[in-house]
Design an enzyme around this catalytic site. Structure first.
Site, PDB file in Angstrom:
ATOM      1  CB  ALA A  84      -8.877   8.488 -12.428  1.00 46.88           C
ATOM      2  CD  GLU A  86     -12.072  15.881 -17.010  1.00 45.68           C
ATOM      3  OE1 GLU A  86     -11.546  16.590 -17.712  1.00 45.68           O
ATOM      4  OE2 GLU A  86     -12.814  14.655 -17.397  1.00 45.68           O
ATOM      5  CB  SER A  87      -5.374  16.758 -15.552  1.00 42.94           C
ATOM      6  OG  SER A  87      -5.201  16.854 -16.801  1.00 42.94           O
ATOM      7  CB  THR A 136      -1.509  19.580  -8.330  1.00 45.81           C
ATOM      8  OG1 THR A 136      -1.093  20.855  -9.052  1.00 45.81           O
ATOM      9  CG2 THR A 136      -2.910  19.818  -7.979  1.00 45.81           C
ATOM     10  CG  ASP A 137       2.602  22.542  -7.850  1.00 45.77           C
ATOM     11  OD1 ASP A 137       1.867  22.589  -8.912  1.00 45.77           O
ATOM     12  OD2 ASP A 137       3.827  22.947  -8.517  1.00 45.77           O
ATOM     13  CD  GLU A 138      -2.313  24.254 -11.162  1.00 46.21           C
ATOM     14  OE1 GLU A 138      -3.434  24.593 -11.209  1.00 46.21           O
ATOM     15  OE2 GLU A 138      -1.811  23.868 -12.204  1.00 46.21           O
ATOM     16  CE1 TYR A 163      -6.291  19.300 -12.018  1.00 45.47           C
ATOM     17  CE2 TYR A 163      -4.744  21.163 -11.631  1.00 45.47           C
ATOM     18  CZ  TYR A 163      -4.923  19.982 -11.568  1.00 45.47           C
ATOM     19  OH  TYR A 163      -3.953  19.060 -11.195  1.00 45.47           O
ATOM     20  CE  LYS A 167      -5.607  16.382  -8.204  1.00 43.17           C
ATOM     21  NZ  LYS A 167      -5.778  14.736  -8.680  1.00 43.17           N
TER      22      LYS A 167
HETATM   23  P1  NAD Z   1      -4.509  13.316 -17.909  1.00 35.05           P
HETATM   24  O1  NAD Z   1      -5.542  14.275 -17.979  1.00 35.05           O
HETATM   25  O2  NAD Z   1      -3.466  12.835 -18.848  1.00 35.05           O
HETATM   26  O3  NAD Z   1      -5.330  11.875 -17.567  1.00 35.05           O
HETATM   27  C1  NAD Z   1      -6.198  11.655 -16.653  1.00 35.05           C
HETATM   28  C2  NAD Z   1      -6.645  10.164 -16.915  1.00 35.05           C
HETATM   29  O4  NAD Z   1      -8.038   9.872 -15.965  1.00 35.05           O
HETATM   30  C3  NAD Z   1      -7.383   9.968 -18.372  1.00 35.05           C
HETATM   31  O5  NAD Z   1      -6.624   8.894 -18.603  1.00 35.05           O
HETATM   32  C4  NAD Z   1      -8.819  10.165 -18.315  1.00 35.05           C
HETATM   33  O6  NAD Z   1      -9.432   9.213 -19.265  1.00 35.05           O
HETATM   34  C5  NAD Z   1      -8.987   9.565 -16.786  1.00 35.05           C
HETATM   35  N1  NAD Z   1     -10.135   9.757 -16.075  1.00 35.05           N
HETATM   36  C6  NAD Z   1     -10.782  11.364 -16.123  1.00 35.05           C
HETATM   37  N2  NAD Z   1     -12.159  11.173 -15.818  1.00 35.05           N
HETATM   38  C7  NAD Z   1     -12.277   9.883 -15.370  1.00 35.05           C
HETATM   39  C8  NAD Z   1     -13.295   9.296 -14.380  1.00 35.05           C
HETATM   40  N3  NAD Z   1     -14.234   9.844 -14.156  1.00 35.05           N
HETATM   41  N4  NAD Z   1     -13.138   7.910 -14.241  1.00 35.05           N
HETATM   42  C9  NAD Z   1     -12.036   7.253 -14.596  1.00 35.05           C
HETATM   43  N5  NAD Z   1     -11.025   7.672 -15.139  1.00 35.05           N
HETATM   44  C10 NAD Z   1     -11.042   9.009 -15.630  1.00 35.05           C
HETATM   45  O7  NAD Z   1      -3.912  13.838 -16.421  1.00 35.05           O
HETATM   46  P2  NAD Z   1      -2.354  13.618 -15.890  1.00 35.05           P
HETATM   47  O8  NAD Z   1      -1.881  15.000 -16.273  1.00 35.05           O
HETATM   48  O9  NAD Z   1      -1.960  12.434 -16.354  1.00 35.05           O
HETATM   49  O10 NAD Z   1      -2.549  14.086 -14.362  1.00 35.05           O
HETATM   50  C11 NAD Z   1      -2.658  12.704 -13.542  1.00 35.05           C
HETATM   51  C12 NAD Z   1      -3.025  13.040 -12.032  1.00 35.05           C
HETATM   52  O11 NAD Z   1      -2.020  13.903 -11.773  1.00 35.05           O
HETATM   53  C13 NAD Z   1      -4.279  13.925 -11.796  1.00 35.05           C
HETATM   54  O12 NAD Z   1      -4.623  13.597 -10.784  1.00 35.05           O
HETATM   55  C14 NAD Z   1      -3.529  15.438 -11.831  1.00 35.05           C
HETATM   56  O13 NAD Z   1      -4.077  16.124 -10.843  1.00 35.05           O
HETATM   57  C15 NAD Z   1      -2.268  15.020 -11.061  1.00 35.05           C
HETATM   58  N6  NAD Z   1      -1.119  16.038 -11.325  1.00 35.05           N
HETATM   59  C16 NAD Z   1      -0.725  16.284 -12.755  1.00 35.05           C
HETATM   60  C17 NAD Z   1       0.452  17.112 -12.940  1.00 35.05           C
HETATM   61  C18 NAD Z   1       0.855  17.327 -14.412  1.00 35.05           C
HETATM   62  O14 NAD Z   1       1.839  18.155 -14.749  1.00 35.05           O
HETATM   63  N7  NAD Z   1       0.148  16.817 -15.543  1.00 35.05           N
HETATM   64  C19 NAD Z   1       1.098  17.390 -11.979  1.00 35.05           C
HETATM   65  C20 NAD Z   1       0.747  17.328 -10.669  1.00 35.05           C
HETATM   66  C21 NAD Z   1      -0.507  16.302 -10.246  1.00 35.05           C
HETATM   67  O1  DAU Z   2       1.652  22.430 -11.231  1.00 33.97           O
HETATM   68  C1  DAU Z   2       0.900  21.265 -11.308  1.00 33.97           C
HETATM   69  C2  DAU Z   2      -0.096  21.320 -12.784  1.00 33.97           C
HETATM   70  O2  DAU Z   2       0.558  21.457 -13.826  1.00 33.97           O
HETATM   71  C3  DAU Z   2      -0.966  20.132 -12.832  1.00 33.97           C
HETATM   72  O3  DAU Z   2      -1.795  19.938 -11.357  1.00 33.97           O
HETATM   73  C4  DAU Z   2      -1.999  20.324 -13.840  1.00 33.97           C
HETATM   74  O4  DAU Z   2      -2.898  19.067 -13.860  1.00 33.97           O
HETATM   75  C5  DAU Z   2      -1.160  20.475 -15.052  1.00 33.97           C
HETATM   76  O5  DAU Z   2      -2.134  20.657 -16.289  1.00 33.97           O
HETATM   77  C6  DAU Z   2      -0.158  21.675 -14.982  1.00 33.97           C
HETATM   78  O6  DAU Z   2      -1.006  22.972 -14.657  1.00 33.97           O
HETATM   79  P1  DAU Z   2      -0.534  24.213 -15.548  1.00 33.97           P
HETATM   80  O7  DAU Z   2      -1.815  25.092 -15.585  1.00 33.97           O
HETATM   81  O8  DAU Z   2       0.532  24.945 -15.085  1.00 33.97           O
HETATM   82  O9  DAU Z   2      -0.087  23.866 -16.994  1.00 33.97           O
HETATM   83  P2  DAU Z   2      -0.411  24.296 -18.588  1.00 33.97           P
HETATM   84  O10 DAU Z   2       0.518  23.368 -19.553  1.00 33.97           O
HETATM   85  O11 DAU Z   2      -1.795  24.420 -18.934  1.00 33.97           O
HETATM   86  O12 DAU Z   2       0.372  25.663 -18.485  1.00 33.97           O
HETATM   87  C7  DAU Z   2       1.599  25.997 -18.183  1.00 33.97           C
HETATM   88  C8  DAU Z   2       1.825  27.561 -18.061  1.00 33.97           C
HETATM   89  O13 DAU Z   2       1.868  27.799 -19.426  1.00 33.97           O
HETATM   90  C9  DAU Z   2       0.881  28.436 -17.356  1.00 33.97           C
HETATM   91  O14 DAU Z   2       1.508  29.239 -16.771  1.00 33.97           O
HETATM   92  C10 DAU Z   2       0.025  28.763 -18.628  1.00 33.97           C
HETATM   93  C11 DAU Z   2       1.019  28.559 -19.766  1.00 33.97           C
HETATM   94  N1  DAU Z   2       0.351  28.494 -21.074  1.00 33.97           N
HETATM   95  C12 DAU Z   2      -0.335  27.356 -21.076  1.00 33.97           C
HETATM   96  C13 DAU Z   2      -0.741  27.167 -22.285  1.00 33.97           C
HETATM   97  C14 DAU Z   2      -1.694  25.541 -22.744  1.00 33.97           C
HETATM   98  C15 DAU Z   2       0.551  29.386 -21.928  1.00 33.97           C
HETATM   99  O15 DAU Z   2       1.228  30.440 -22.110  1.00 33.97           O
HETATM  100  N2  DAU Z   2      -0.212  29.243 -23.437  1.00 33.97           N
HETATM  101  C16 DAU Z   2      -0.692  27.882 -23.598  1.00 33.97           C
HETATM  102  O16 DAU Z   2      -1.337  27.606 -24.722  1.00 33.97           O
END
Ligand code: NAD
Ligand code: DAU
Length: 361
Positions: A84, A86-87, A136-138, A163, A167
Site C-alpha cells: 500500500a 501512493e505510487s 522501488t529503485d527510485e 514520491y 519511499k
Molecule cells: P497502485 O497505486 O496501483 O496501488 C496502491 C494501492 O494501495 C491501491 O490499491 C490503493 O487503494 C492502496 N492504498 C493507497 N493508500 C492507502 C492507504 N492509506 N491505506 C491502505 N491502502 C492504501 O500501486 P502499485 O503500482 O501497485 O505499487 C505497489 C507498491 O509497489 C508501492 O509500494 C510502490 O511504491 C511499489 N512499486 C511500484 C512499482 C511500479 O512500477 N508500479 C515499481 C516498484 C515498486
Molecule cells: O521505477 C519504479 C517506479 O516506476 C515505481 O516506483 C513507481 O511507482 C512507478 O509509477 C514507476 O515510476 P515512473 O515515474 O518511472 O513511471 P511512469 O509510468 O509515470 O513514467 C515512466 C516514464 O515515462 C517516465 O520517464 C516518465 C515518462 N512519461 C510518463 C507519463 C505518464 C511520459 O513521457 N509521458 C507520460 O504521460
C-alpha cells in the site's frame, strides 16, 4: 496454512501478486487484503477471488492504527507483504503531503502493529513471522546515461521526487526496525512494472488508452529517459521467493536488465496495437506516430534507472521469465479484452485528473 496480510492488494501490483499467490498455493494459504480503496484501488481486479473461503477483503487505511491493530488481534498473521502506497510520481509533484502520510506514516503504523503482535517478552519473534516491504529503485536516484552503471543494494539513497523521498523514508523505517528490534523483515527495490490492471496514469496503460481513443501520446521532455521494465508476474514471483528463500534482514533488488528509452516504448505500443487490432476495427486507422506529442518535461525527471539483479539471482535463483516482446503483447491483449475495466477506471475523476495533469503541458 499460512495467513498473509497483504496491504494495497486492490492496486496494480498487489492484485497481480494475490492472483499469482492463489495460482501457486491455491488452498494452502489464506490472504487478507487490506486496502483503503483510493482512486488506485479497484476491487474489480479481484472479483474472481470473491468466492474463495481463503480470501478476505478488509477496507482500512494503513494510517489508521486502531483498524490495523484490530486486524492483527483478530487474525494470526504469518506474513505481511506491504504494497500500500501512493505510487505515482506526477501526483507527488502536485500534492506531496498525502505521499508522506501514506508512505511514511502508514509504513510506521504497519511496522508498529506487526511488532506489537509478534514480539515476545524476550524481544525475539516466533519462527516464520516475516514482513516484506515492497519498494522501488527510485530511492537510488538517477544513473548516468551510459548503459553500464547500475543500482546495487549498496548504492546510496538519493531520491529526487516527493514520491521517491517518501519511499526512501519508509525503507529507512523498515531498516531501523530491523536494526533496533531485530524485526524480521526484508526490503525489495524493484524497477518499473507493467502488465494487466495497471491504472492509466502510468506510461504504458496511458499510451494504450490514448491510442485507442485517438488521443495524443504525451512524451515528456526529449523522450530519451530510460526505465528498466519488468513484467508484473515476474515481480510477484520475486517477492514470494525473497520471502520464502531470502535471508532475513536483507534487501534484494528485483529487475530483469530490460532498459528502454521512453520513445521506444511509445513506438512499440503503436506497432503492437496496430498488429493486434483487426483491419475492420475503425480505431486502427488512427493509430500512428502522428499521435506522438512532445510535452513539457516532468520536474526533476530522473534520466535513467537500471537494476543490477545479481544478488537475487545468485542467492535465490530468481530470474524473469517473460521477455519484453511477450510481455508487452500480453499486456496489450489484456487491455483489448478488458475494455469495460478501462471504461470504469477512466470515467468520473480520471477526466479531471487528465485535465489537471496534461491541460497546461
Ligand atoms: P497502485 O497505486 O496501483 O496501488 C496502491 C494501492 O494501495 C491501491 O490499491 C490503493 O487503494 C492502496 N492504498 C493507497 N493508500 C492507502 C492507504 N492509506 N491505506 C491502505 N491502502 C492504501 O500501486 P502499485 O503500482 O501497485 O505499487 C505497489 C507498491 O509497489 C508501492 O509500494 C510502490 O511504491 C511499489 N512499486 C511500484 C512499482 C511500479 O512500477 N508500479 C515499481 C516498484 C515498486
Ligand atoms: O521505477 C519504479 C517506479 O516506476 C515505481 O516506483 C513507481 O511507482 C512507478 O509509477 C514507476 O515510476 P515512473 O515515474 O518511472 O513511471 P511512469 O509510468 O509515470 O513514467 C515512466 C516514464 O515515462 C517516465 O520517464 C516518465 C515518462 N512519461 C510518463 C507519463 C505518464 C511520459 O513521457 N509521458 C507520460 O504521460
Amino acid at each position: 496454512m499460512k495467513t498473509y496480510l497483504v496491504t494495497g492488494g486492490a492496486g496494480f501490483i498487489g492484485s497481480n501478486y494475490i492472483h499469482y499467490m492463489f495460482r501457486k498455493y491455491d488452498n494452502d494459504i489464506r490472504i487478507i487484503n487490506v486496502d483503503a480503496l483510493t482512486y488506485a484501488g479497484n476491487l474489480e481486479n479481484l472479483k474472481d477471488l470473491e468466492i474463495r473461503d481463503n480470501y478476505i477483503f478488509i477496507r482500512a487505511d494503513i494510517t489508521d492504527k486502531a483498524a490495523i491493530e484490530k486486524i492483527f488481534s483478530e487474525y494470526d498473521i504469518d506474513r505481511v507483504v506491504h504494497f500500500a502506497a501512493e505510487s505515482h510520481v506526477d501526483r507527488s509533484i502536485k500534492n506531496p503531503e498525502v505521499f508522506v502520510r501514506t508512505n511514511v506514516l502508514g509504513t510506521a503504523v504497519m511496522l508498529n502493529c506487526a511488532r506489537a503482535a509478534w514480539e515476545k517478552p524476550d524481544g525475539s519473534y516466533p519462527e516464520g513471522k516475516k514482513f516484506l516491504h515492497v519498494s522501488t529503485d527510485e530511492v537510488y536516484g538517477s544513473l548516468p546515461d551510459d548503459g553500464k552503471s547500475y543500482f546495487y543494494e549498496t548504492t546510496p539513497y538519493q531520491p529526487h521526487s516527493p514520491y521517491s523521498a517518501s519511499k526512501a523514508g519508509s525503507d529507512m523505517l523498515v531498516k531501523s526496525y530491523m536494526d533496533t528490534y531485530h524485526f524480521p523483515a526484508n526490503i525489495t527495490n524493484t524497477s518499473n512494472n507493467y502488465g494487466p490492471y495497471q491504472f492509466p496514469e502510468k506510461l504504458i496503460p496511458l499510451l494504450i488508452h490514448n491510442a485507442l481513443s485517438g488521443k495524443e501520446l504525451p512524451v515528456y521532455g526529449d523522450g530519451m529517459n530510460v526505465r528498466d521494465w519488468l513484467y508484473v508476474d515476474d515481480h510477484a514471483k520475486g517477492i514470494d521467493m525473497v520471502q520464502e528463500q531470502g535471508r532475513l534482514f536483507e534487501t534484494y533488488n528485483i529487475g530483469g536488465h530490460n532498459e528502454k528509452r521512453n520513445i521506444e516504448i511509445v513506438n512499440l505500443v503503436i506497432e503492437t496495437l496496430s498488429e493486434e487490432l483487426d483491419d475492420s476495427d475503425p480505431r486502427k486507422k488512427n493509430i500512428s506516430k502522428d499521435l506522438i506529442r512532445y510535452v513539457t518535461d516532468r520536474k526533476g525527471h530522473d534520466r535513467r534507472y537500471a537494476i543490477a539483479p545479481d544478488k537475487i539471482k545468485a542467492e535465490i535463483g530468481w530470474e524473469p521469465e517473460t521477455t519484453f516482446a511477450e510481455g508487452i503483447r500480453k499486456t496489450i491483449r489484456w487491455y483489448l479484452s478488458h475494455e469495460e475495466w478501462m471504461q470504469h477506471v477512466t470515467s468520473g475523476n480520471y477526466q479531471k485528473y487528465y485535465e489537471d495533469m496534461y491541460g497546461d503541458r
